[in-house]
Design a protein around this motif. Structure first.
Motif, PDB file in Angstrom:
ATOM      1  N   SER A 178       0.854  -1.195   0.000  1.00 17.12           N
ATOM      2  CA  SER A 178       0.000   0.000   0.000  1.00 17.12           C
ATOM      3  C   SER A 178       0.888   1.242   0.000  1.00 17.12           C
ATOM      4  O   SER A 178       1.172   1.822  -1.039  1.00 17.12           O
ATOM      5  CB  SER A 178      -0.951  -0.014   1.203  1.00 17.12           C
TER       6      SER A 178
ATOM      7  N   SER B  40       7.203  -0.467   4.331  1.00 13.39           N
ATOM      8  CA  SER B  40       7.694  -1.641   5.052  1.00 13.39           C
ATOM      9  C   SER B  40       9.160  -1.426   5.412  1.00 13.39           C
ATOM     10  O   SER B  40       9.982  -1.120   4.536  1.00 13.39           O
ATOM     11  CB  SER B  40       7.576  -2.895   4.193  1.00 13.39           C
TER      12      SER B  40
ATOM     13  N   GLY C 282      -2.672  -8.087  10.589  1.00 12.77           N
ATOM     14  CA  GLY C 282      -3.252  -8.218   9.253  1.00 12.77           C
ATOM     15  C   GLY C 282      -2.305  -7.956   8.102  1.00 12.77           C
ATOM     16  O   GLY C 282      -2.677  -8.151   6.944  1.00 12.77           O
TER      17      GLY C 282
ATOM     18  N   LEU D  44      -3.253  -2.135  10.111  1.00  9.13           N
ATOM     19  CA  LEU D  44      -3.314  -3.603  10.200  1.00  9.13           C
ATOM     20  C   LEU D  44      -2.256  -4.166  11.148  1.00  9.13           C
ATOM     21  O   LEU D  44      -2.381  -5.295  11.627  1.00  9.13           O
ATOM     22  CB  LEU D  44      -3.182  -4.225   8.802  1.00  9.13           C
TER      23      LEU D  44
HETATM   24  C1  LIG Z   1       9.017   6.928   8.340  1.00  8.88           C
HETATM   25  C2  LIG Z   1       8.143   5.978   9.085  1.00  8.88           C
HETATM   26  C3  LIG Z   1       7.401   6.446  10.136  1.00  8.88           C
HETATM   27  C4  LIG Z   1       6.553   5.577  10.817  1.00  8.88           C
HETATM   28  N1  LIG Z   1       5.826   6.057  11.874  1.00  8.88           N
HETATM   29  C5  LIG Z   1       4.944   5.248  12.481  1.00  8.88           C
HETATM   30  C6  LIG Z   1       4.102   5.749  13.513  1.00  8.88           C
HETATM   31  O1  LIG Z   1       4.159   6.920  13.889  1.00  8.88           O
HETATM   32  N2  LIG Z   1       3.209   4.897  14.061  1.00  8.88           N
HETATM   33  C7  LIG Z   1       3.096   3.593  13.654  1.00  8.88           C
HETATM   34  O2  LIG Z   1       2.253   2.877  14.185  1.00  8.88           O
HETATM   35  N3  LIG Z   1       3.905   3.086  12.698  1.00  8.88           N
HETATM   36  C8  LIG Z   1       4.815   3.880  12.113  1.00  8.88           C
HETATM   37  N4  LIG Z   1       5.621   3.382  11.130  1.00  8.88           N
HETATM   38  C9  LIG Z   1       5.548   1.949  10.790  1.00  8.88           C
HETATM   39  C10 LIG Z   1       4.447   1.731   9.764  1.00  8.88           C
HETATM   40  O3  LIG Z   1       3.215   1.630  10.458  1.00  8.88           O
HETATM   41  C11 LIG Z   1       4.704   0.434   8.982  1.00  8.88           C
HETATM   42  O4  LIG Z   1       5.900   0.561   8.285  1.00  8.88           O
HETATM   43  C12 LIG Z   1       3.547   0.100   8.041  1.00  8.88           C
HETATM   44  O5  LIG Z   1       3.426  -1.285   7.924  1.00  8.88           O
HETATM   45  C13 LIG Z   1       3.734   0.720   6.672  1.00  8.88           C
HETATM   46  O6  LIG Z   1       2.591   0.518   5.898  1.00  8.88           O
HETATM   47  P1  LIG Z   1       2.605   0.883   4.349  1.00  8.88           P
HETATM   48  O7  LIG Z   1       1.272   0.563   3.832  1.00  8.88           O
HETATM   49  O8  LIG Z   1       3.137   2.255   4.167  1.00  8.88           O
HETATM   50  O9  LIG Z   1       3.746  -0.073   3.812  1.00  8.88           O
HETATM   51  P2  LIG Z   1       3.800  -1.275   2.775  1.00  8.88           P
HETATM   52  O10 LIG Z   1       5.257  -1.466   2.560  1.00  8.88           O
HETATM   53  O11 LIG Z   1       2.963  -1.040   1.597  1.00  8.88           O
HETATM   54  O12 LIG Z   1       3.188  -2.477   3.601  1.00  8.88           O
HETATM   55  C14 LIG Z   1       3.683  -2.821   4.880  1.00  8.88           C
HETATM   56  C15 LIG Z   1       3.189  -4.223   5.246  1.00  8.88           C
HETATM   57  O13 LIG Z   1       1.773  -4.237   5.229  1.00  8.88           O
HETATM   58  C16 LIG Z   1       1.268  -5.150   4.257  1.00  8.88           C
HETATM   59  N5  LIG Z   1       0.111  -4.510   3.636  1.00  8.88           N
HETATM   60  C17 LIG Z   1       0.066  -3.271   3.105  1.00  8.88           C
HETATM   61  N6  LIG Z   1      -1.149  -3.001   2.641  1.00  8.88           N
HETATM   62  C18 LIG Z   1      -1.891  -4.100   2.872  1.00  8.88           C
HETATM   63  C19 LIG Z   1      -3.238  -4.435   2.585  1.00  8.88           C
HETATM   64  N7  LIG Z   1      -4.048  -3.571   1.986  1.00  8.88           N
HETATM   65  N8  LIG Z   1      -3.692  -5.657   2.943  1.00  8.88           N
HETATM   66  C20 LIG Z   1      -2.880  -6.541   3.573  1.00  8.88           C
HETATM   67  N9  LIG Z   1      -1.591  -6.271   3.854  1.00  8.88           N
HETATM   68  C21 LIG Z   1      -1.099  -5.059   3.509  1.00  8.88           C
HETATM   69  C22 LIG Z   1       2.425  -5.393   3.329  1.00  8.88           C
HETATM   70  O14 LIG Z   1       2.336  -6.643   2.681  1.00  8.88           O
HETATM   71  C23 LIG Z   1       3.615  -5.282   4.261  1.00  8.88           C
HETATM   72  O15 LIG Z   1       3.799  -6.507   4.949  1.00  8.88           O
HETATM   73  C24 LIG Z   1       6.477   4.213  10.439  1.00  8.88           C
HETATM   74  C25 LIG Z   1       7.235   3.743   9.382  1.00  8.88           C
HETATM   75  C26 LIG Z   1       8.068   4.611   8.700  1.00  8.88           C
HETATM   76  C27 LIG Z   1       8.875   4.092   7.573  1.00  8.88           C
END
Ligand SMILES: Cc1cc2nc3c(=O)[nH]c(=O)nc-3n(C[C@H](O)[C@H](O)[C@H](O)COP(=O)(O)OP(=O)(O)OC[C@H]3O[C@@H](n4cnc5c(N)ncnc54)[C@H](O)[C@@H]3O)c2cc1C
Length: 500
Positions: A110, A114, A234, A181
């Motif tokens: 999304s 990650s 999730g 999730l």
């Molecule tokens: C700069 C930075 C700041 C952050 N700050 C915070 C914070 O303040 N609070 C906090 O709680 N976390 C924080 N995080 C951690 C963040 O919550 C995780 O990195 C999160 O999983 C990222 O989601 P994404 O959709 O951007 O990433 P992606 O890389 O797209 O996905 C991350 C994971 O989720 C899975 N996934 C994504 N979308 C779906 C979907 N629709 N259905 C099923 N699985 C899915 C992917 O397969 C992967 O395993 C931070 C991370 C970063 C890099």
């Protein structure tokens, strides 16, 4: 950037060619005629007709492939066979079915944040939901149903226009899906609970039959076991979430406080005062502390409270030393927008380790923080703290959640950033230095912490299963066996199905 070898390109093109044509309107490959809970279900041997990929499709030979593939953390560079940017749920059903029928490794993506690069895979298919951007917000019922492609900034802004809020993390470009999730913690955690605690429903595409896929709706009455699992476990484990439904809370205004101490002179007093106050104060006050190499920053958000009250609640900390303090008041959407840092201004490579603490850090642990921060390899290194304690997140939401860390006093995270954006795979000499520093830092803090946060995965950690989910892991394996018995959704730290 490393080029795909000729052999890899040929292999990729051949496999994608088998089903990559975009035929809008071609209907699904899911198993027809199955009721949500009836019919053969995920573990049946029912076969689906051959699937075609639909949506916006990017392959290795297409212009824009490198950008379409690259994640936020440029430390991880992958070369997928094909990336499908789904435009609707059917595209996701088709992509999952195609992956199963062609025996191709798959990852779900999304917001691309990650922190181990697990939303991408070499020679596999990336099913990307980031273009699913719908929003349906109803103030009267306090519900918001949004596409799984919103990032946190888009979600906070859309909800803010209706004076509503749910918890999100602080960085706007992070995907709402990925954050929610896995739990989802931020300034509103103590006021509203974890992001996943407000999740009351989802549409999710699961593996169905022997080689198909199907979209199902989960909520507190339908597939409630899966809703429980999506609340904290999730990410990439059970299926592809295509929309999320939240219970939102009215929030008209916040007071946002920032304090900066110019050096680490007061570190011990600030840390100790913060950890004895922030987890126990008014549940409307969320605070974060960032300890850098040569400065300490405090950020605080008081929900539905004026500046004077925020200053009063923070007085024991703000009275230490001589910090520079600023306060803004306004709508949450407006304040949240105001503190965003553009991605292009951030370092390219990152590594964090996650940890929760149920007890205050003793002097010795604070000494460890000082020693490592004084020796930090870059100015973009920090030790981050987020208050939990006596807040709404201490209580399970109705229907429960897989997220287990309800007794934590605070969450913390050593982190290091380095390198220049746009030069992935450049062999930066700082990489081994940064990785060694953070591994040793997190190891030195192990005696003082209780568990880890799945959204900030600890690679190489023994017993990561219990660190992320405690005793919930056993139930998660049973739910996995029910919805994904063939273990279609797997990656380095995914949940394996229970064997019996
Ligand atoms: C700069 C930075 C700041 C952050 N700050 C915070 C914070 O303040 N609070 C906090 O709680 N976390 C924080 N995080 C951690 C963040 O919550 C995780 O990195 C999160 O999983 C990222 O989601 P994404 O959709 O951007 O990433 P992606 O890389 O797209 O996905 C991350 C994971 O989720 C899975 N996934 C994504 N979308 C779906 C979907 N629709 N259905 C099923 N699985 C899915 C992917 O397969 C992967 O395993 C931070 C991370 C970063 C890099």
């Amino acid at each position: 950037m490393r080029d795909l070898s000729r052999r890899e390109v040929l292999k990729a093109t051949a496999a994608v060619g088998a089903g990559a044509a975009v035929f809008p309107g071609i209907v699904a490959a899911g198993t027809p005629g199955l009721a949500a809970d009836g019919g053969p279900g995920p573990s049946s041997t029912a076969e689906s007709p051959p699937a075609e990929l639909t949506g916006r499709i990017v392959r290795p030979q297409d212009p824009g492939y490198a950008n379409a593939s690259l994640g936020w953390d440029e430390l991880f560079v992958r070369y997928p066979l094909v990336i499908v940017f789904a435009q609707n749920t059917q595209d996701v059903v088709n992509a999952l079915t195609w992956a199963r029928q062609n025996d191709v490794a798959l990852r779900v993506r999304s917001g691309r944040h990650s922190l181990e690069g697990w939303s991408n895979v070499d020679n596999g298919i990336v099913i990307d939901v980031s273009e699913l951007k719908s929003t349906h917000i109803d103030y009267a019922s306090r519900t918001a149903r949004v596409g799984a492609g919103l990032n946190q900034l888009e979600a906070v802004t859309a909800l803010g226009e209706h004076d509503l809020a749910v918890t999100t993390g602080t960085e706007g470009s992070v995907g709402l899906s990925g954050a929610t999730l896995g739990g989802g913690l931020g300034f509103l955690t103590r006021y509203l609970g974890m992001a996943c605690d407000s999740l009351i429903g989802a549409e999710i595409v699961v593996a169905w039959g022997s080689n198909g896929a199907k979209a199902i709706e989960v909520d507190l009455h339908n597939h409630e076991d899966l809703l429980w699992a999506l609340r904290g476990a999730g990410n990439g484990n059970f299926g592809i979430v295509t929309s999320l439904t939240y219970r939102a809370t009215p929030l008209r205004s916040v007071a946002y406080v920032q304090a900066t101490w110019d050096n680490l002179g007061d570190l011990e007093e600030i840390f100790d005062t913060w950890q004895r106050i922030a987890p126990f104060t008014d549940y409307r006050l969320g605070t974060q502390v960032e300890i850098h190499k040569s400065a300490i920053l405090l950020f605080a958000v008081l929900a539905d409270g004026p500046e004077a009250e925020a200053r009063e609640l923070l007085e024991p900390i703000l009275s230490i030393g001589n910090p520079e303090v600023t306060v803004q008041t306004g709508g949450w959407g407006e304040i949240y927008n105001g503190f965003q840092i553009p991605t292009e201004d951030e370092p390219a490579n990152w590594k964090f380790f996650s940890q929760f603490s149920n007890q205050p850090f003793p002097k010795k642990a604070i000494g460890v923080v000082r020693a490592f921060m004084e020796d930090a390899p870059t100015d973009d290194s920090n030790f981050f703290l987020q208050a939990f304690g006596r807040g709404k997140q201490a209580h399970e939401p109705r229907g429960g959640s897989a997220f287990p860390h309800r007794d934590a006093l605070f969450y913390s995270e050593p982190g290091v950033g380095w390198g220049t954006r746009g030069e992935p795979d450049s062999g930066d000499a700082l990489t081994p230095v940064a990785q060694t520093w953070i591994a040793e830092f997190s190891q030195a803090l192990r005696p003082y912490v209780d568990g880890a946060y799945v959204n900030v995965p600890n690679i190489g950690m023994a017993e990561w299963e219990s660190a992320y989910w405690g005793s919930n892991f056993y139930r998660l394996r049973k739910i996995k066996a029910k919805y994904d018995p063939h273990n279609v959704f797997q990656y380095e730290q995914s949940i394996p199905p229970a064997t019996c």
